[in-house]
Design a protein around this motif. Structure first.
Motif, PDB file in Angstrom:
ATOM      1  N   ASP A   1      45.708  42.004  18.283  1.00 44.72           N
ATOM      2  CA  ASP A   1      45.014  42.417  19.497  1.00 44.72           C
ATOM      3  C   ASP A   1      44.516  41.233  20.334  1.00 44.72           C
ATOM      4  O   ASP A   1      43.340  40.889  20.279  1.00 44.72           O
TER       5      ASP A   1
ATOM      6  N   LYS B   1      40.023  36.117  16.358  1.00 46.32           N
ATOM      7  CA  LYS B   1      40.151  37.582  16.323  1.00 46.32           C
ATOM      8  C   LYS B   1      40.093  38.107  14.888  1.00 46.32           C
ATOM      9  O   LYS B   1      39.446  39.126  14.618  1.00 46.32           O
TER      10      LYS B   1
ATOM     11  N   THR C   1      44.982  39.145  24.342  1.00 49.00           N
ATOM     12  CA  THR C   1      45.564  39.203  25.676  1.00 49.00           C
ATOM     13  C   THR C   1      46.000  37.799  26.069  1.00 49.00           C
ATOM     14  O   THR C   1      45.174  36.886  26.087  1.00 49.00           O
TER      15      THR C   1
ATOM     16  N   LYS D   1      44.474  47.115  26.481  1.00 55.11           N
ATOM     17  CA  LYS D   1      45.552  47.549  25.597  1.00 55.11           C
ATOM     18  C   LYS D   1      45.340  47.115  24.151  1.00 55.11           C
ATOM     19  O   LYS D   1      44.976  45.975  23.874  1.00 55.11           O
ATOM     20  N   LYS D   2      45.560  48.053  23.232  1.00 50.59           N
ATOM     21  CA  LYS D   2      45.525  47.729  21.807  1.00 50.59           C
ATOM     22  C   LYS D   2      46.829  47.004  21.460  1.00 50.59           C
ATOM     23  O   LYS D   2      47.905  47.435  21.845  1.00 50.59           O
ATOM     24  N   GLY D   3      46.751  45.885  20.762  1.00 50.97           N
ATOM     25  CA  GLY D   3      47.940  45.112  20.430  1.00 50.97           C
ATOM     26  C   GLY D   3      48.056  43.891  21.321  1.00 50.97           C
ATOM     27  O   GLY D   3      47.158  43.597  22.118  1.00 50.97           O
TER      28      GLY D   3
ATOM     29  N   LYS E   1      36.696  40.673  22.088  1.00 48.27           N
ATOM     30  CA  LYS E   1      37.826  40.728  23.022  1.00 48.27           C
ATOM     31  C   LYS E   1      38.272  39.283  23.202  1.00 48.27           C
ATOM     32  O   LYS E   1      37.525  38.466  23.751  1.00 48.27           O
TER      33      LYS E   1
ATOM     34  N   GLU F   1      45.622  46.735  12.071  1.00 48.45           N
ATOM     35  CA  GLU F   1      45.853  48.044  11.433  1.00 48.45           C
ATOM     36  C   GLU F   1      46.680  47.895  10.160  1.00 48.45           C
ATOM     37  O   GLU F   1      46.359  48.480   9.121  1.00 48.45           O
TER      38      GLU F   1
ATOM     39  N   ASN G   1      51.724  41.123  16.777  1.00 47.71           N
ATOM     40  CA  ASN G   1      51.039  42.154  17.562  1.00 47.71           C
ATOM     41  C   ASN G   1      49.551  42.263  17.253  1.00 47.71           C
ATOM     42  O   ASN G   1      48.991  43.347  17.163  1.00 47.71           O
TER      43      ASN G   1
ATOM     44  N   THR H   1      49.294  47.466  15.233  1.00 45.87           N
ATOM     45  CA  THR H   1      48.763  46.107  15.429  1.00 45.87           C
ATOM     46  C   THR H   1      48.552  45.440  14.073  1.00 45.87           C
ATOM     47  O   THR H   1      48.476  46.106  13.042  1.00 45.87           O
TER      48      THR H   1
ATOM     49  N   SER I   1      52.974  44.584  22.594  1.00 46.60           N
ATOM     50  CA  SER I   1      52.721  45.977  22.972  1.00 46.60           C
ATOM     51  C   SER I   1      52.780  46.175  24.481  1.00 46.60           C
ATOM     52  O   SER I   1      53.222  47.204  24.966  1.00 46.60           O
TER      53      SER I   1
ATOM     54  N   GLU J   1      53.274  51.746  22.052  1.00 46.09           N
ATOM     55  CA  GLU J   1      52.332  51.821  20.937  1.00 46.09           C
ATOM     56  C   GLU J   1      53.000  51.286  19.677  1.00 46.09           C
ATOM     57  O   GLU J   1      53.790  51.978  19.051  1.00 46.09           O
TER      58      GLU J   1
END
Lengths: 209, 398, 280
Positions: free
Chosen positions: C120, C86, C122, C195-197, C93, C264, C118, C261, C172, C258
């Motif tokens: 991004d 990532k 899954t 979902k972001k994070g 993704k 960010e 956190n 992440t 998140s 929220e």
């Protein structure tokens, strides 16, 4: 780098005299690694000589015995640590005791007169580096620079011009004049010492044996 | 050379140099700094690590440089995670590196094996300190030489380089990345505390003088890509994840398509290729240096900081009339057998000084096969071997 | 019950991978595989931009069937590889499939740090309360007193609540469902992937071969019926007394929030680094 085999020229027959070994010893936090760096850069980058600097340290960031060794030579440096120290600086009693066992007979031995009550040799030059930094310059942390000034005045291991350039390139912005002053004070300590007392003999004496 | 190569120093290599001194100009650098600069010059653009003495300077250096290039740096929760992240990043196309010392290197062995079987390029720095376990964290040692070869389980090829000076830290690191990319194999940069913390005056090579190798990527359309099918080089092309080549990567033994297999007729060629891709190109990997070897009667064989002791011993010995020479090993694995054989042939004796109980001397003895007297000189007290110690052993030479 | 539409099979499963799969007949992992490809198809993702990462265990064999970039890593370490992927290519993704032993025993430290960081990703954690592939030894989620091949006299340790753990660690998005509640599972996977994070979906899945047999829970079908009885929707769960909660579990979304992440916050560091360089 060569693909497989690189032949180096045979080591020159240069005598070991051209090799100068400096050991700066004290306690973690006294700025001896920085002093070593400045000395090494002065010799290597500004005096144009070969230089290697090794350091030894324990787990403590402050306190504990710590040392930096700077080898200066006109030849390529093979073994990068000191084997027979030519110039020894000790800023604490512990460092003076721990790191003085392999000095060259006739080596320069320079200690802080307030912090080292029992120098490793009666020929040792004891000067008040910490006291000068604290009382005259009001910045105890520049004791290492004061000591560097005295070292080059006594031994001429690097030129003053080179040391000053290396020092100013290393120290934080805004402390340049303080550091230059510390260097001058150190050199003055050594000059005063030279004029007031006969220089210790550089010849080996019975007590060196 | 079949791999794609270029003569540039890699994207952004000049940025560091311009910040901390001009290219080609002499600088006083620490071994760990030079290794980091070498990594950047070779194109390293991903670092994941975990702090450990005496390798932390590399991790700190990367944490300053990579964000300023917009590249990822991350301090992971441990060394297992650090090398895991490097393998992932490499599969996604980055040139990845991690740096550690013995305790962390032990933790990395699991995923180092993964990188071998999944043929993932990456560079692992191990700055050796006294071991086993916590050992002597701030002292020099060379006890991980065999671990670097055999640390992970199962048979696999290992590529291990060992520097003895600050300038070699830079040069060998560039080489480490190049060989990782070339062979699709993890490369271990095995430094020791002495060299990692040593500061020396070095002039880094100018940008144009550096050869930078990138992995071969597939050129066929994705539908035609068979991930582990190879040409004569035996080194398969590696597609970056997310570039349309949707293939499977696994730590299981796999067939040409990357899918797990247990069929003996597929397993056997898989292992054979894994070894042959390295052994077929041995000459690209074997780096040694010779000092006064031509007329030497007694040869010293050494690596890392101990090679420095030997260089001084050769000089001092010759001053005293002893005809000494040195073979310095820069490549430890694959073991430079041919160079060692040449160095041993016709000598009165060979001395192998090292900061362990004889991890390379046993290799020298294996290669020597009883022809020349080979003497082990081991030291394990947390300090360097001095030149005088080496000369002291000369009395034993027949 | 939703089926996997042919076009989804055609689009998302590998054509060159041999079926049948490695799992026992009746295993929940096949249902999860269906759910996952439906969620991906539903979300309209580009196959070339999806990477599936897994660890070791029965769940580790899931990605190989999906026609995306797939990385089958080492035991417990899937999240670390995924972190590298990532960070290397933030546009991807990255979906990680793990088992309970994989994610919370050997990989437990990576799980809590991935949630804290956190990033991004899954994480789909397939919880079958046991080590299925190695023969039914106890895992961190095996209930106190349950039998396992390494707990023949009953298990002596309390179990982890994976969802509660990852909520606390800072993910998140956290949700729990089962392979019985397939419509809900499809939806939750979709939400988590979008979902972001860091997003976690804990999926309860029966291992009748090992866990069920040792604990006399009956066939796979009976274990599925058990899920139907034991699962309580989150909204109702909050109103139950501790006595009523005995032997049951909550399904639904435990956390959806929220948080900044990693990418960010790291971008902030990049900008500060660039600014520092500009100032020299």
């Amino acid at each position: 780098m060569a693909r497989s085999v690189k032949k180096e020229t045979a080591p020159s027959q240069a005598s070991t005299q051209e090799r100068m070994e400096v050991r700066l010893a004290g306690s973690g936090g006294q700025g001896l690694i920085l002093a070593g760096l400045v000395l090494a850069e002065a010799a290597g980058l500004y005096d144009g000589r070969s230089v290697a600097m090794g350091q030894s340290y324990g787990p403590e960031a402050r306190g504990g015995a710590s040392k930096a060794e700077v080898i200066i030579s006109d030849q390529d440096i093979d073994y990068p640590l000191a084997t027979k120290v030519d110039l020894f600086l000790a800023l604490t009693q512990e460092a003076a005791d721990t790191y003085s066992w392999d000095l060259k007979p006739g080596a320069w031995i320079v200690v802080d007169s307030d912090l080292v009550s029992h120098p490793p040799s009666s020929r040792a030059v004891a000067l008040p580096f910490t006291a000068t930094a604290r009382d005259k310059l009001k910045k105890p942390m520049v004791a290492n620079v004061v000591a560097l000034g005295a070292l080059i005045e006594l031994s001429g291991v690097v030129s003053r011009r080179a040391l000053e350039k290396a020092l100013l390139a290393r120290v934080p912005k805004g402390t340049e004049s303080l550091n230059k002053k510390a260097l001058s004070e150190g050199m003055k300590l050594a000059k005063d010492f030279k004029s007031s007392s006969p220089l210790p003999s550089q010849e080996p004496s019975a007590e060196d044996v | 050379m079949a791999a794609e190569s270029s003569k540039t120093a890699g994207k952004g290599a000049g940025k560091t140099a311009s910040r901390s001194g001009r290219k080609g100009q002499a600088r006083l650098l620490q071994g760990n700094e030079a290794a980091s600069l070498g990594a950047l010059a070779a194109g390293c653009n991903f670092f994941a690590g975990y702090p450990i003495t005496p390798a932390s300077e590399i991790t700190e250096f990367m944490s300053r440089e990579l964000p300023a290039r917009g590249d990822p740096f991350i301090q992971m929760e441990d060394e297992i995670a650090s090398i895991g992240a490097c393998v992932g990043a490499s599969l996604a196309g980055r040139k990845a590196m991690t740096a550690t010392s013995g305790p962390g290197f032990s933790l990395m062995q699991e995923n180092l094996g993964y990188a071998c079987i999944a043929e993932t390029p990456l560079v692992v720095v191990n700055v050796m300190r006294g071991g086993p376990s916590t050992g002597l964290p701030t002292n020099v040692a060379q006890g991980d030489v065999q671990q670097a070869r055999w640390g992970t389980h199962g048979d696999h090829p290992a590529i291990v380089f060992c520097p003895s000076s600050v300038s070699e830290c830079f040069e060998l690191m560039v080489r480490a990345f190049n060989m990782a990319e070339r062979f699709r194999n993890p490369v271990i940069f095995l430094a020791d505390e002495m060299v990692a913390h040593l500061r020396e005056k070095v002039a880094l090579p100018a940008e144009g003088d550096l050869e930078v190798i990138d992995r071969r990527r597939p050129t066929v359309p994705p539908d035609w890509y068979v991930p582990y099918k190879t040409d004569g080089s035996l080194i398969p092309r590696l597609a970056d994840l997310g570039e349309g080549y949707r293939y499977h990567v696994t730590g299981l033994v796999h067939d040409e398509r990357g899918f797990p297999t247990r069929r003996a007729d597929e397993v056997e060629p898989f292992y054979a290729r894994l070894f042959d891709k390295v052994s077929r190109h041995f000459d690209e990997l074997m780096l040694t240096k010779e000092y006064s070897l031509d007329d030497a009667e007694i040869v010293l064989i050494a690596y890392g900081c101990t090679a420095r002791s030997c260089r001084a011993a050769v000089r001092l010995g010759r001053e005293r009339g002893l005809k000494l020479g040195l073979l310095q090993l820069l490549t430890l694995w694959p073991f430079p057998r041919q160079a060692v054989e040449r160095a041993l042939a016709g000598r009165r004796a060979a001395l192998v000084p090292e900061l362990n109980m004889g991890q390379i001397s046993r290799e020298v003895k294996r290669v020597n096969d009883g022809r020349t007297q080979v003497i082990r000189h081991s030291k394990m007290d947390g300090t360097m071997i001095t030149p005088e110690e080496i000369l002291g052993r000369m009395r034993e030479v027949a | 019950m939703p089926t996997v539409h042919r076009s989804v099979v055609y689009d998302w499963l590998r054509h060159d991978k041999k079926f049948p799969h490695v799992w026992c007949p009746g295993c929940g992992l096949g249902i999860l595989l269906g759910s996952l490809v439906r969620a991906l198809a539903e979300g309209g993702y580009d196959k070339n931009q999806v990477v599936l990462v897994s660890g070791i265990g029965c769940s580790g064999r899931l990605p190989v069937y999906v026609d995306v970039g797939s990385v089958h890593t080492t035991h417990g370490r899937a999240l670390t590889f995924a972190t590298g992927i990532k960070l290397a290519k933030p546009a991807l993704k990255v979906i990680v499939v793990m088992g309970d032993g994989d994610a919370t025993a050997i990989g437990g430290n990576h799980l809590i740090h991935a949630a804290r960081r956190n990033l991004d990703l899954t994480a789909i954690i397939v919880n079958n309360l046991t080590y299925g592939m190695t023969g039914g030894q106890y895992s961190p989620t095996t209930p106190l007193g349950a039998k396992a091949t390494t707990a023949p006299y009953g298990h002596s340790e309390p179990s982890f609540d994976i969802s509660a753990l990852t909520v606390t660690a800072g993910a998140s998005f956290v949700a729990r469902s089962t392979v019985y509640h397939v419509t809900q599972l499809d939806q939750m996977l979709g939400q988590a992937i979008k979902k972001k994070g860091f997003g976690v979906v804990e999926v309860l899945s029966p291992c009748h071969t090992n866990y069920g047999r040792q604990n006399r829970l009956g066939s796979q079908l009976e274990m599925m019926k058990g899920y139907k009885k034991q699962a309580v929707r989150m909204e109702r769960w909050d109103k139950l007394s501790p006595a009523e909660r005995e032997g049951r579990f909550a399904v639904g979304v435990l956390a959806d929030r929220e948080y900044p992440t990693f990418l960010e916050t790291y971008q902030g560091a990049v900008e500060r680094a660039l600014a520092a360089r500009r100032e020299g």
